[in-house]
Scaffold this motif. Structure first.
Motif, PDB file in Angstrom:
ATOM      1  N   THR A 235      -5.733   5.702  -8.150  1.00  0.00           N
ATOM      2  CA  THR A 235      -6.126   5.495  -6.772  1.00  0.00           C
ATOM      3  C   THR A 235      -7.600   5.119  -6.688  1.00  0.00           C
ATOM      4  O   THR A 235      -8.422   5.631  -7.430  1.00  0.00           O
ATOM      5  CB  THR A 235      -5.871   6.761  -5.928  1.00  0.00           C
ATOM      6  OG1 THR A 235      -6.362   6.523  -4.615  1.00  0.00           O
ATOM      7  CG2 THR A 235      -6.571   7.969  -6.512  1.00  0.00           C
ATOM      8  N   ALA A 236      -7.902   4.198  -5.782  1.00  0.00           N
ATOM      9  CA  ALA A 236      -9.286   3.739  -5.631  1.00  0.00           C
ATOM     10  C   ALA A 236     -10.052   4.635  -4.667  1.00  0.00           C
ATOM     11  O   ALA A 236     -11.222   4.418  -4.412  1.00  0.00           O
ATOM     12  CB  ALA A 236      -9.292   2.303  -5.117  1.00  0.00           C
ATOM     13  N   THR A 277      -3.639   6.707  -1.794  1.00  0.00           N
ATOM     14  CA  THR A 277      -2.344   6.040  -1.908  1.00  0.00           C
ATOM     15  C   THR A 277      -1.448   6.849  -2.827  1.00  0.00           C
ATOM     16  O   THR A 277      -1.914   7.589  -3.688  1.00  0.00           O
ATOM     17  CB  THR A 277      -2.486   4.615  -2.469  1.00  0.00           C
ATOM     18  OG1 THR A 277      -3.076   4.686  -3.787  1.00  0.00           O
ATOM     19  CG2 THR A 277      -3.350   3.751  -1.579  1.00  0.00           C
ATOM     20  N   TYR A 278      -0.149   6.701  -2.634  1.00  0.00           N
ATOM     21  CA  TYR A 278       0.804   7.446  -3.462  1.00  0.00           C
ATOM     22  C   TYR A 278       2.088   6.648  -3.607  1.00  0.00           C
ATOM     23  O   TYR A 278       2.339   5.682  -2.880  1.00  0.00           O
ATOM     24  CB  TYR A 278       1.087   8.820  -2.849  1.00  0.00           C
ATOM     25  CG  TYR A 278       1.667   8.786  -1.444  1.00  0.00           C
ATOM     26  CD1 TYR A 278       3.050   8.683  -1.237  1.00  0.00           C
ATOM     27  CD2 TYR A 278       0.844   8.864  -0.319  1.00  0.00           C
ATOM     28  CE1 TYR A 278       3.581   8.652   0.043  1.00  0.00           C
ATOM     29  CE2 TYR A 278       1.370   8.830   0.966  1.00  0.00           C
ATOM     30  CZ  TYR A 278       2.745   8.730   1.143  1.00  0.00           C
ATOM     31  OH  TYR A 278       3.280   8.694   2.401  1.00  0.00           O
ATOM     32  N   PRO A 280       6.497   7.198  -4.339  1.00  0.00           N
ATOM     33  CA  PRO A 280       7.568   8.197  -4.332  1.00  0.00           C
ATOM     34  C   PRO A 280       7.648   8.897  -5.690  1.00  0.00           C
ATOM     35  O   PRO A 280       7.595   8.253  -6.730  1.00  0.00           O
ATOM     36  CB  PRO A 280       8.819   7.357  -4.064  1.00  0.00           C
ATOM     37  CG  PRO A 280       8.317   6.188  -3.274  1.00  0.00           C
ATOM     38  CD  PRO A 280       6.973   5.871  -3.868  1.00  0.00           C
ATOM     39  N   GLY A 281       7.755  10.208  -5.653  1.00  0.00           N
ATOM     40  CA  GLY A 281       7.743  10.999  -6.882  1.00  0.00           C
ATOM     41  C   GLY A 281       6.436  11.725  -7.092  1.00  0.00           C
ATOM     42  O   GLY A 281       6.366  12.684  -7.863  1.00  0.00           O
ATOM     43  N   ASP A 282       5.360  11.275  -6.414  1.00  0.00           N
ATOM     44  CA  ASP A 282       4.065  11.949  -6.507  1.00  0.00           C
ATOM     45  C   ASP A 282       4.087  13.235  -5.685  1.00  0.00           C
ATOM     46  O   ASP A 282       5.016  13.497  -4.911  1.00  0.00           O
ATOM     47  CB  ASP A 282       2.945  11.037  -6.006  1.00  0.00           C
ATOM     48  CG  ASP A 282       2.651   9.881  -6.954  1.00  0.00           C
ATOM     49  OD1 ASP A 282       3.061   9.967  -8.126  1.00  0.00           O
ATOM     50  OD2 ASP A 282       2.018   8.903  -6.513  1.00  0.00           O
ATOM     51  N   ALA A 283       3.034  14.035  -5.858  1.00  0.00           N
ATOM     52  CA  ALA A 283       2.911  15.287  -5.116  1.00  0.00           C
ATOM     53  C   ALA A 283       1.624  15.280  -4.303  1.00  0.00           C
ATOM     54  O   ALA A 283       0.667  14.576  -4.623  1.00  0.00           O
ATOM     55  CB  ALA A 283       2.926  16.479  -6.072  1.00  0.00           C
ATOM     56  N   LEU A 284       1.617  16.082  -3.248  1.00  0.00           N
ATOM     57  CA  LEU A 284       0.408  16.281  -2.454  1.00  0.00           C
ATOM     58  C   LEU A 284      -0.148  17.660  -2.785  1.00  0.00           C
ATOM     59  O   LEU A 284       0.551  18.671  -2.682  1.00  0.00           O
ATOM     60  CB  LEU A 284       0.705  16.197  -0.955  1.00  0.00           C
ATOM     61  CG  LEU A 284      -0.539  16.249  -0.063  1.00  0.00           C
ATOM     62  CD1 LEU A 284      -1.275  14.913  -0.103  1.00  0.00           C
ATOM     63  CD2 LEU A 284      -0.181  16.616   1.380  1.00  0.00           C
ATOM     64  N   SER A 401       7.634   7.569   1.851  1.00  0.00           N
ATOM     65  CA  SER A 401       7.136   6.374   1.170  1.00  0.00           C
ATOM     66  C   SER A 401       6.091   5.726   2.063  1.00  0.00           C
ATOM     67  O   SER A 401       6.304   5.590   3.274  1.00  0.00           O
ATOM     68  CB  SER A 401       8.274   5.384   0.917  1.00  0.00           C
ATOM     69  OG  SER A 401       7.771   4.089   0.647  1.00  0.00           O
ATOM     70  N   GLN A 402       4.979   5.321   1.481  1.00  0.00           N
ATOM     71  CA  GLN A 402       3.950   4.650   2.291  1.00  0.00           C
ATOM     72  C   GLN A 402       4.430   3.308   2.827  1.00  0.00           C
ATOM     73  O   GLN A 402       3.893   2.805   3.810  1.00  0.00           O
ATOM     74  CB  GLN A 402       2.650   4.481   1.493  1.00  0.00           C
ATOM     75  CG  GLN A 402       1.819   5.759   1.444  1.00  0.00           C
ATOM     76  CD  GLN A 402       0.401   5.539   0.981  1.00  0.00           C
ATOM     77  OE1 GLN A 402       0.190   5.130  -0.144  1.00  0.00           O
ATOM     78  NE2 GLN A 402      -0.570   5.838   1.827  1.00  0.00           N
TER      79      GLN A 402
END
Length: 607
Positions: A235-236, A277-278, A280-284, A401-402
């Motif tokens: 992520t930037a 940005t993320y 699907p499958g990522d975590a917060l 999903s974003q």
């Protein structure tokens, strides 16, 4: 000054020497050049330097540039913590002028181990003592007959884990054992880190690099690199675990029925202009504060006022403030229970401490305040703080999903709530999100990327998703993403919970996806809607022939949810499906699933 400018300026080197220097350093890395610079400066300060017979420049540079070995770092990472520690170690090694290479375990060729001189493995543990998905092949190789003798190798291992689980840091322990049996020599003893690993990992890193420099060498002066350096994973954004973004909580909706025995919330958080940005499958990652009322209860049980002063990471705070903001005061752990047993002299806890299984079970089902309530004990502020782990952020599977929700991120959060005697106990993070964050409207968050739980790159590949309860979260993100991408691959969802009328999470959305053809099939298991309980693993067995055919057709299989029971039961059901419909022995069925894991066609997000 550039080398090509030397001949045009006053220089102590002649044209031939300049040519030699240009040719010799052409292929060297910046770290090697820095090392050489320090080496030559050192030579210039020796008494014999002025009268020494000049060595050909190329030979001098070759001698200076040739290290006694190099450092190879391998990370076995499921959610990203081990990768972050490994990247920090790489940055620190480079700052010390050490030649270093960094690999994900699945990108490293195991046969190259015989060529290594110095190896570091940073390993997390997955599920019930299993290696992370990216380390399966390396783990198997090191215990096979193909593994070479490694009597010239020096190594170090750092394990990451959670002491609340039975197989604490098992993968790190495995790698340590395998390497030792193959003749490798440990640079420093293995360290097993708990959930608040940062301090132990930094001390271990410093120790390891000090030992490595003794044999490899390094020319640059020591530079302090924080543990979190170089941990960006795609992520930037300027925001990260070490610098979380203060986001706005915009929705907090209960999605279980009025008569449900569970309180599950759909949480929506606005990421604003964070640039986070993320996929699907990522975590917060969610930072939270503890309940002030719970902090006061703990202080009362310890015989303290809360006005006592304590230091946490160099910061001076009142004890009460530290309990609210800096320490884990909800979930207990086995080490904590054993330590309080000794401090208090509680015979009940001392007996528990003698049985690891019972101790772990007790700790997993008893909050800190109730452990302290086992025997009234006057503690000092230092003793109380010494019992507690540092507060660490909670990770939640992202339920959006974003492509669908833009700058928002959605979560599916089950409120942990239970009775202990006359007291109602609430989970730390879930209670914060469901109650206290609603009041302030703010929550500090970051994205934790998970490369081991991702949709197939091929949009035509079929997907099977097994997610009971709040394990449904990432599959909501999966279907939003596949819908947005217009993916043609078939999608099959297995969902389970207690009752159809009260606990069918996101029911309307699944029905719409079925109607639109995005969701090809859905199988539901509501355990309490009939006399005999039915679970997702039962549905898998009932549809075994079709499941086997989907796998044969290249389907990717995903499981999300409880690691201790559900994931085990689903795995066993899959073994049975492969035995019955694939005509394989149990051993061959296990190998079949293992090969799917290696190919990233069998992925788990379990907790």
């Amino acid at each position: 000054m550039l080398l090509k400018e030397l001949s045009a300026l006053a220089s102590p080197l002649n044209d031939q020497q300049i040519g030699q220097l240009q040719k010799t350093v052409a292929d060297l890395s910046p770290q090697q050049l820095a090392w050489i610079s320090g080496y030559f400066w050192g030579l210039s300060q020796t008494p014999a330097a002025a009268g020494a017979t000049p060595q050909p420049l190329a030979a001098a540079v070759a001698t200076a540039a040739k290290p006694a070995g190099k450092l190879t770092i391998i990370y076995a990472s499921q959610t990203g913590n081990a990768k972050g520690v490994a990247k920090s170690l790489e940055a620190a090694a480079q700052a010390d002028g050490i030649e270093v290479s960094l690999y994900s375990a699945d990108d490293y060729k195991p046969r190259d181990l015989a060529k290594e001189t110095h190896l570091v493995i940073v390993a997390s543990t997955n599920g019930e003592g299993e290696p992370p998905d990216n380390a399966i092949s390396l783990h198997e190789f090191l215990q096979s007959k193909k593994a070479p003798k490694l009597d010239k190798l020096q190594y170090a291992v750092l394990g990451l884990g959670d002491s609340s689980y039975e197989f604490f840091c098992q993968t790190g322990k495995d790698f340590d054992t395998f390497l030792s049996k193959l003749g490798a020599k440990a640079i420093t003893p293995r360290i097993d880190c708990d959930v608040d690993y940062e301090g132990d990992a930094e001390r271990w890193r410093s120790d390891v690099l000090g030992k490595v420099k003794e044999t490899i060498g390094g020319g640059a002066s020591e530079v302090v690199v924080p543990l979190h350096a170089a941990t960006s994973v795609g992520t930037a954004s300027a925001y990260s675990k070490q610098n979380p973004y203060t986001a706005e909580l915009v929705a907090n909706q209960k999605i279980t029925g009025r008569d449900s025995g569970k309180d599950v919330r759909h949480i929506e958080i606005d990421l604003g202009e964070s640039g986070l940005t993320y996929q699907p499958g990522d975590a917060l990652g969610v930072y939270y504060t503890n309940s002030p009322a719970l902090a006061d209860e703990i202080l009362a049980k310890a015989g303290l006022t809360g006005d006592e002063t304590v230091e946490v990471a160099g910061e001076s705070l009142t004890l009460r403030q530290a309990l609210i903001e800096k320490f884990e005061i909800t979930a207990s752990n086995p080490q904590q229970v054993a330590a309080f047993a000794e401090l208090s002299g509680s015979k009940k806890l001392q007996k528990l401490a003698e049985d690891k299984d019972k101790l772990r079970q007790y700790a997993n089902n008893t909050q800190v305040a109730d452990v302290l309530g086992e025997k009234k004990t006057k503690l000092t502020a230092e003793q109380l703080v010494g019992l507690l782990r540092k507060l660490t952020p909670r990770l939640y599977s992202i339920a959006s999903s974003q492509e669908e929700v833009g700058e928002e991120v959605h979560l599916t959060v089950g409120l942990v709530e239970f009775k202990n005697g006359d007291n109602t106990r609430v989970g730390g993070a879930s209670g914060f999100l469901a109650q206290r964050a609603e009041e302030s409207g703010e929550v500090k968050v970051f994205i934790e990327h998970n490369d081991n739980f991702k949709l197939p790159a091929d949009d035509d590949a079929p997907v099977i998703m097994v997610g009971p309860g709040t394990g449904i979260a990432p599959f909501r993100a999966f279907l939003q993403e596949r819908d947005a991408r217009g993916a043609e691959g078939k999608n099959w969802l297995f969902f389970g919970d207690r009752t159809f009328t009260q606990d069918f999470l996101y029911q309307v959305e699944w029905q719409k996806y079925l109607k639109d053809g995005v969701l090809t099939e859905i199988d539901l298991a509501f355990s309490r809607d009939q006399a005999e309980k039915v679970y997702v693993q039962d549905k898998l067995l009932a549809k075994g022939q079709a499941v086997w055919q989907w796998l044969q057709d290249g389907a990717y299989l995903y499981i999300c949810g409880d690691a201790t029971r559900m994931a085990k039961d689903v795995h066993e059901a899959l073994i049975t499906v492969i035995e019955q419909h694939g005509g394989k022995s149990r051993e061959d069925a296990e190998n079949y699933l293992n090969e799917l894991r290696k190919a990233k066609r069998y992925q788990k997000d379990v907790y």
